[in-house]
Motif scaffolding. Sequence first.
Motif, PDB file in Angstrom:
ATOM      1  N   UNK A 149       0.825  -1.197   0.000  1.00 53.60           N
ATOM      2  CA  UNK A 149       0.000   0.000   0.000  1.00 53.60           C
ATOM      3  C   UNK A 149       0.863   1.252   0.000  1.00 53.60           C
ATOM      4  N   UNK A 150       1.914   1.255   0.810  1.00 58.05           N
ATOM      5  CA  UNK A 150       2.790   2.425   0.831  1.00 58.05           C
ATOM      6  C   UNK A 150       3.432   2.654  -0.538  1.00 58.05           C
ATOM      7  N   UNK A 151       3.910   1.595  -1.175  1.00 63.45           N
ATOM      8  CA  UNK A 151       4.571   1.753  -2.466  1.00 63.45           C
ATOM      9  C   UNK A 151       3.611   2.304  -3.505  1.00 63.45           C
ATOM     10  N   UNK A 152       2.429   1.695  -3.622  1.00 68.40           N
ATOM     11  CA  UNK A 152       1.491   2.145  -4.655  1.00 68.40           C
ATOM     12  C   UNK A 152       1.014   3.561  -4.391  1.00 68.40           C
ATOM     13  N   UNK A 153       0.736   3.902  -3.137  1.00 69.95           N
ATOM     14  CA  UNK A 153       0.294   5.259  -2.811  1.00 69.95           C
ATOM     15  C   UNK A 153       1.387   6.280  -3.078  1.00 69.95           C
ATOM     16  N   UNK A 154       2.613   5.937  -2.706  1.00 76.65           N
ATOM     17  CA  UNK A 154       3.740   6.832  -2.929  1.00 76.65           C
ATOM     18  C   UNK A 154       3.922   7.119  -4.415  1.00 76.65           C
ATOM     19  N   UNK A 155       3.965   6.072  -5.219  1.00 77.94           N
ATOM     20  CA  UNK A 155       4.188   6.263  -6.652  1.00 77.94           C
ATOM     21  C   UNK A 155       3.050   7.065  -7.282  1.00 77.94           C
ATOM     22  N   UNK A 156       1.823   6.711  -6.968  1.00 78.52           N
ATOM     23  CA  UNK A 156       0.694   7.395  -7.598  1.00 78.52           C
ATOM     24  C   UNK A 156       0.644   8.872  -7.202  1.00 78.52           C
ATOM     25  N   UNK A 157       0.973   9.170  -5.950  1.00 80.05           N
ATOM     26  CA  UNK A 157       0.987  10.564  -5.500  1.00 80.05           C
ATOM     27  C   UNK A 157       2.107  11.342  -6.182  1.00 80.05           C
ATOM     28  N   UNK A 158       3.298  10.754  -6.241  1.00 78.16           N
ATOM     29  CA  UNK A 158       4.437  11.434  -6.848  1.00 78.16           C
ATOM     30  C   UNK A 158       4.236  11.648  -8.352  1.00 78.16           C
ATOM     31  N   UNK A 159       3.561  10.702  -8.990  1.00 76.81           N
ATOM     32  CA  UNK A 159       3.259  10.860 -10.413  1.00 76.81           C
ATOM     33  C   UNK A 159       2.200  11.935 -10.616  1.00 76.81           C
ATOM     34  N   UNK A 160       1.169  11.914  -9.786  1.00 76.22           N
ATOM     35  CA  UNK A 160       0.076  12.879  -9.922  1.00 76.22           C
ATOM     36  C   UNK A 160       0.545  14.312  -9.700  1.00 76.22           C
ATOM     37  N   UNK A 161       1.540  14.486  -8.824  1.00 79.02           N
ATOM     38  CA  UNK A 161       2.032  15.831  -8.518  1.00 79.02           C
ATOM     39  C   UNK A 161       3.199  16.242  -9.414  1.00 79.02           C
ATOM     40  N   UNK A 162       3.600  15.358 -10.329  1.00 74.91           N
ATOM     41  CA  UNK A 162       4.648  15.701 -11.280  1.00 74.91           C
ATOM     42  C   UNK A 162       6.063  15.500 -10.792  1.00 74.91           C
ATOM     43  N   UNK A 163       6.228  14.950  -9.581  1.00 79.64           N
ATOM     44  CA  UNK A 163       7.580  14.692  -9.075  1.00 79.64           C
ATOM     45  C   UNK A 163       8.239  13.578  -9.887  1.00 79.64           C
ATOM     46  N   UNK A 164       7.445  12.567 -10.236  1.00 81.01           N
ATOM     47  CA  UNK A 164       7.909  11.473 -11.076  1.00 81.01           C
ATOM     48  C   UNK A 164       7.109  11.464 -12.373  1.00 81.01           C
TER      49      UNK A 164
END
Length: 228
Positions: A149-164
């Motif tokens: 859960x932490x991994x998927x939430x982290x990636x999706x948040x970072x992608x949504x905010x343009x960090x990744x």
Amino acid sequence: MTVIARLYVIRHGETEWNRARIIQGQADSQLNDLGETQAAMTGEALKAIHFDKAFTSDLSRASKTAEMILQHHADVVLVKDQALRERFMGKLQGTKGPANPSEPSLESGEAMLERSAGWYNREIVPYISSLADNPDGRCRNILVTSHGWLISSFFKSMIATGVLECTDDLLRASPKIPNASLSVVEYSTIGSGSEQKIGSTVVQYGNASHLTGTQILRDNADMDALQS
């Protein structure tokens, strides 16, 4: 464009609680036999990578996965960090879903994201910046083991905010993070001098191709319990 670093993010191997669909959260469940096999297979797949840094959740299922991977990298120091723990599921830990998403003892999704992003900004961002400022031509590799859960939430948040940066096709290919799966971020310098920027691109997400021949769980009891 020059690749200066890669971040390898791996979910822990399977536990009996995963198999039985028991909510784990931050309960300290252990890898089962298949989970240890998955960790060993992941280590074999990554043995040619020279890791420069390694981080793990301090929970046993994640730290054991990291330790088995690092058997091929004896010189790497493994740093355990509570910020990489799974979402705390409070009174739901040790039970089965469906569960009440408003259970007051649950850690909020926002709080989990805040601590994972805080860890990233504390440990990864300054390191990547230092590599960009002082290039030596060698790509650095960073290992991280954590939880689904932490991994998927982290990636999706970072992608949504343009960090990744990440393509939609890559995210759709693995909507959940299987046990012992691999996600990779590639960091590159773009341009030079005052115009130089660092690109951060997800090149693998939830990839379990190295586990061919094993039974792979593609669901997550903790996440599913609150969405039932």
